[in-house]
Design a protein around this motif. Sequence first.
Motif, PDB file in Angstrom:
ATOM      1  N   VAL A  51       0.820  -1.209  -0.153  1.00  0.00           N
ATOM      2  CA  VAL A  51       0.004   0.028  -0.142  1.00  0.00           C
ATOM      3  C   VAL A  51       1.021   1.230  -0.072  1.00  0.00           C
ATOM      4  O   VAL A  51       1.743   1.320   0.789  1.00  0.00           O
ATOM      5  N   ASN A  52       0.810   1.945  -0.899  1.00  0.00           N
ATOM      6  CA  ASN A  52       1.632   3.410  -1.190  1.00  0.00           C
ATOM      7  C   ASN A  52       0.436   4.581  -1.107  1.00  0.00           C
ATOM      8  O   ASN A  52       0.019   4.618  -2.190  1.00  0.00           O
ATOM      9  N   VAL A  53       0.590   5.212  -0.159  1.00  0.00           N
ATOM     10  CA  VAL A  53      -0.206   6.449   0.033  1.00  0.00           C
ATOM     11  C   VAL A  53       0.735   7.533  -0.372  1.00  0.00           C
ATOM     12  O   VAL A  53       1.715   7.908   0.278  1.00  0.00           O
ATOM     13  N   GLY A  54       0.107   8.233  -1.486  1.00  0.00           N
ATOM     14  CA  GLY A  54       1.261   9.361  -1.908  1.00  0.00           C
ATOM     15  C   GLY A  54       2.101   8.873  -3.114  1.00  0.00           C
ATOM     16  O   GLY A  54       3.226   8.827  -3.324  1.00  0.00           O
ATOM     17  N   ALA A  55       1.428   7.810  -4.010  1.00  0.00           N
ATOM     18  CA  ALA A  55       2.467   7.347  -4.878  1.00  0.00           C
ATOM     19  C   ALA A  55       2.935   7.870  -5.870  1.00  0.00           C
ATOM     20  O   ALA A  55       3.972   7.366  -6.645  1.00  0.00           O
ATOM     21  N   TRP A  67       9.597  -2.131  -6.924  1.00  0.00           N
ATOM     22  CA  TRP A  67       9.719  -3.742  -6.831  1.00  0.00           C
ATOM     23  C   TRP A  67       8.407  -4.479  -7.155  1.00  0.00           C
ATOM     24  O   TRP A  67       8.602  -5.800  -7.240  1.00  0.00           O
ATOM     25  N   LEU A  68       7.337  -3.560  -7.333  1.00  0.00           N
ATOM     26  CA  LEU A  68       6.164  -4.549  -7.690  1.00  0.00           C
ATOM     27  C   LEU A  68       6.230  -5.123  -9.212  1.00  0.00           C
ATOM     28  O   LEU A  68       5.709  -6.330  -9.496  1.00  0.00           O
ATOM     29  N   HIS A  69       7.394  -4.683  -9.729  1.00  0.00           N
ATOM     30  CA  HIS A  69       7.533  -5.386 -11.423  1.00  0.00           C
ATOM     31  C   HIS A  69       8.764  -6.426 -10.964  1.00  0.00           C
ATOM     32  O   HIS A  69       8.691  -7.274 -12.096  1.00  0.00           O
ATOM     33  N   ARG A  70       9.325  -6.629  -9.856  1.00  0.00           N
ATOM     34  CA  ARG A  70      10.254  -7.599  -9.715  1.00  0.00           C
ATOM     35  C   ARG A  70       9.822  -8.712  -8.811  1.00  0.00           C
ATOM     36  O   ARG A  70      10.308  -9.849  -8.922  1.00  0.00           O
ATOM     37  N   ILE A  71       8.792  -8.485  -7.920  1.00  0.00           N
ATOM     38  CA  ILE A  71       8.086  -9.568  -7.322  1.00  0.00           C
ATOM     39  C   ILE A  71       6.874 -10.095  -8.101  1.00  0.00           C
ATOM     40  O   ILE A  71       5.884  -9.444  -8.320  1.00  0.00           O
ATOM     41  N   PRO A  72       7.328 -11.431  -8.508  1.00  0.00           N
ATOM     42  CA  PRO A  72       6.034 -11.962  -9.401  1.00  0.00           C
ATOM     43  C   PRO A  72       4.654 -12.077  -8.467  1.00  0.00           C
ATOM     44  O   PRO A  72       4.513 -12.407  -7.361  1.00  0.00           O
ATOM     45  N   ASN A  73       3.644 -11.650  -9.225  1.00  0.00           N
ATOM     46  CA  ASN A  73       2.175 -11.670  -8.847  1.00  0.00           C
ATOM     47  C   ASN A  73       2.043 -10.548  -7.684  1.00  0.00           C
ATOM     48  O   ASN A  73       1.007 -10.719  -6.953  1.00  0.00           O
ATOM     49  N   ALA A  74       2.984  -9.649  -7.404  1.00  0.00           N
ATOM     50  CA  ALA A  74       2.700  -8.802  -6.311  1.00  0.00           C
ATOM     51  C   ALA A  74       1.418  -7.819  -6.653  1.00  0.00           C
ATOM     52  O   ALA A  74       1.242  -7.850  -7.884  1.00  0.00           O
ATOM     53  N   ARG A  75       0.713  -7.596  -5.645  1.00  0.00           N
ATOM     54  CA  ARG A  75      -0.393  -6.605  -5.723  1.00  0.00           C
ATOM     55  C   ARG A  75      -0.109  -5.312  -5.065  1.00  0.00           C
ATOM     56  O   ARG A  75       0.506  -5.188  -4.165  1.00  0.00           O
ATOM     57  N   ALA A  76      -0.950  -4.259  -5.250  1.00  0.00           N
ATOM     58  CA  ALA A  76      -0.795  -2.776  -4.661  1.00  0.00           C
ATOM     59  C   ALA A  76      -1.984  -2.026  -4.730  1.00  0.00           C
ATOM     60  O   ALA A  76      -2.851  -2.098  -5.883  1.00  0.00           O
ATOM     61  N   ILE A  82      -3.605  13.393  -7.313  1.00  0.00           N
ATOM     62  CA  ILE A  82      -3.227  14.257  -8.514  1.00  0.00           C
ATOM     63  C   ILE A  82      -3.555  13.790  -9.893  1.00  0.00           C
ATOM     64  O   ILE A  82      -3.071  12.716 -10.118  1.00  0.00           O
ATOM     65  N   PRO A  83      -4.455  14.140 -10.746  1.00  0.00           N
ATOM     66  CA  PRO A  83      -4.978  13.472 -12.018  1.00  0.00           C
ATOM     67  C   PRO A  83      -3.740  13.239 -12.790  1.00  0.00           C
ATOM     68  O   PRO A  83      -3.523  12.211 -13.602  1.00  0.00           O
ATOM     69  N   TYR A  84      -3.018  14.398 -13.023  1.00  0.00           N
ATOM     70  CA  TYR A  84      -1.678  14.086 -13.882  1.00  0.00           C
ATOM     71  C   TYR A  84      -0.702  12.989 -13.222  1.00  0.00           C
ATOM     72  O   TYR A  84      -0.291  12.185 -14.184  1.00  0.00           O
ATOM     73  N   ASN A  85      -0.546  12.764 -12.005  1.00  0.00           N
ATOM     74  CA  ASN A  85       0.207  11.598 -11.529  1.00  0.00           C
ATOM     75  C   ASN A  85      -0.467  10.429 -11.930  1.00  0.00           C
ATOM     76  O   ASN A  85       0.184   9.167 -11.891  1.00  0.00           O
ATOM     77  N   GLN A  86      -1.863  10.343 -11.659  1.00  0.00           N
ATOM     78  CA  GLN A  86      -2.559   9.086 -11.973  1.00  0.00           C
ATOM     79  C   GLN A  86      -2.428   8.745 -13.102  1.00  0.00           C
ATOM     80  O   GLN A  86      -2.329   7.361 -13.441  1.00  0.00           O
ATOM     81  N   GLN A  87      -2.255   9.524 -14.510  1.00  0.00           N
ATOM     82  CA  GLN A  87      -1.992   9.156 -15.472  1.00  0.00           C
ATOM     83  C   GLN A  87      -0.523   8.302 -15.900  1.00  0.00           C
ATOM     84  O   GLN A  87      -0.486   7.522 -16.263  1.00  0.00           O
ATOM     85  N   THR A  96      -4.222  -3.543 -14.560  1.00  0.00           N
ATOM     86  CA  THR A  96      -5.627  -3.188 -13.570  1.00  0.00           C
ATOM     87  C   THR A  96      -5.757  -3.923 -12.515  1.00  0.00           C
ATOM     88  O   THR A  96      -6.509  -3.611 -11.525  1.00  0.00           O
ATOM     89  N   GLU A  97      -5.794  -5.184 -12.670  1.00  0.00           N
ATOM     90  CA  GLU A  97      -6.182  -6.204 -11.871  1.00  0.00           C
ATOM     91  C   GLU A  97      -5.158  -6.359 -10.594  1.00  0.00           C
ATOM     92  O   GLU A  97      -5.704  -6.671  -9.357  1.00  0.00           O
ATOM     93  N   ARG A  98      -3.864  -6.282 -10.687  1.00  0.00           N
ATOM     94  CA  ARG A  98      -2.980  -6.342  -9.866  1.00  0.00           C
ATOM     95  C   ARG A  98      -2.680  -4.885  -9.188  1.00  0.00           C
ATOM     96  O   ARG A  98      -2.266  -4.832  -7.576  1.00  0.00           O
ATOM     97  N   PHE A  99      -2.993  -3.912  -9.816  1.00  0.00           N
ATOM     98  CA  PHE A  99      -2.360  -2.669  -9.407  1.00  0.00           C
ATOM     99  C   PHE A  99      -3.532  -1.665  -9.344  1.00  0.00           C
ATOM    100  O   PHE A  99      -3.938  -1.070 -10.318  1.00  0.00           O
TER     101      PHE A  99
END
Length: 251
Positions: A51-55, A67-76, A82-87, A96-99
Motif C-alpha cells: 500500500v503506497n499512500v502518495g504514490a 519492486w512491484l515489477h520484480r516480485i512475481p504476482n505482487a499486488r498494490a 493528483i490526476p496528472y500523476n494518476q495518468q 489493472t487487476e494487480r495494481f
Amino acid sequence: MSRLSHAARIAVSLGLPAGLLDRAPALLGTRYLAKAAMRARLGRGRPFVMVNVGACDGVLFDDVTPWLHRIPNARAVLVEPIPYNQQRLRKNYPDTERFVIEPVAITRESGTIAIRTFEAEALEAGTLPIEFIGCSSVTDTNLMSGKDAWGKEDANFSTFAHHLKDISVPSEPLQTVLDRNRLDHIDAFLVDCEGADWVVFDQFDIARYRPGMIKVEIGALPAAEIGQVVVKLKTAGYSVGFYGEDVWAFA
C-alpha cells in the motif's frame, strides 16, 4: 537506478551482516524486498501486497514501488489524488487487476479537500524541474505558504510560483480505502504525502496488518509529528532507522 547499480545494491544487501544492515535502513529495505521476490519466484507464501499512500507516478525518486515489477504476482493499492500523476502511474503500472489506483487524498473524514499542485502543462513541457511532479501538498508546507526552500525567500520563487494552482479532490479515511480493497494483509506500507504524512500514518492500524516494512517520509513534518511517527513504530515493536527524509521500520 540502472540495472547494474540495482543488482549491486541487492548483492550488498544480501551479503552484509545484520549488524551493518541495521545501520543502513535503505539497504535493509532492499534485502526485505529481494527476499520477497525470491519467495514469490519459488511459489512460497501468499502474494506480496503493498500500500503506497502518495504514490506519485511510482517511479520518480522511489526505490520501493518499482519492486512491484520484480516480485512475481505482487499486488498494490496505490493512492494518488493528483490526476496528472494518476495518468503517469497507470502508464507505469498498467495491470489493472494487480495494481489498483485510488484517486483520493487520505483525510480523517470523507469529503473533498483542496490540494496545491503544479500545472500539468508546465510539468509535461519541462518548464519546471522534474522533482516538482511529486510536490503537491494539502498542508502548510513550504509549497503552500511560500516559506523557506522554494518560497518567497528563494531566488527562483518567481519563476515557478505562477504555475501553482489549487485543485479540489475527493478525500477519504485510510481505513475506508483499505476496506474497499478487501486487504487482509499488507507486506509493505509507504507514506509520502508532503506534510500530511502523520495524518495518514496516525490512522494506520499496525496491529491489524503488521506489515514487514513501513516507510514514512518525515522531511516536511514538524518535530512533534516526527516524534509521533517514531513513538508509534517503537511502541508497536518495530526496528526503526533514518535515511534521508524517511523513516524505515521493520517488524
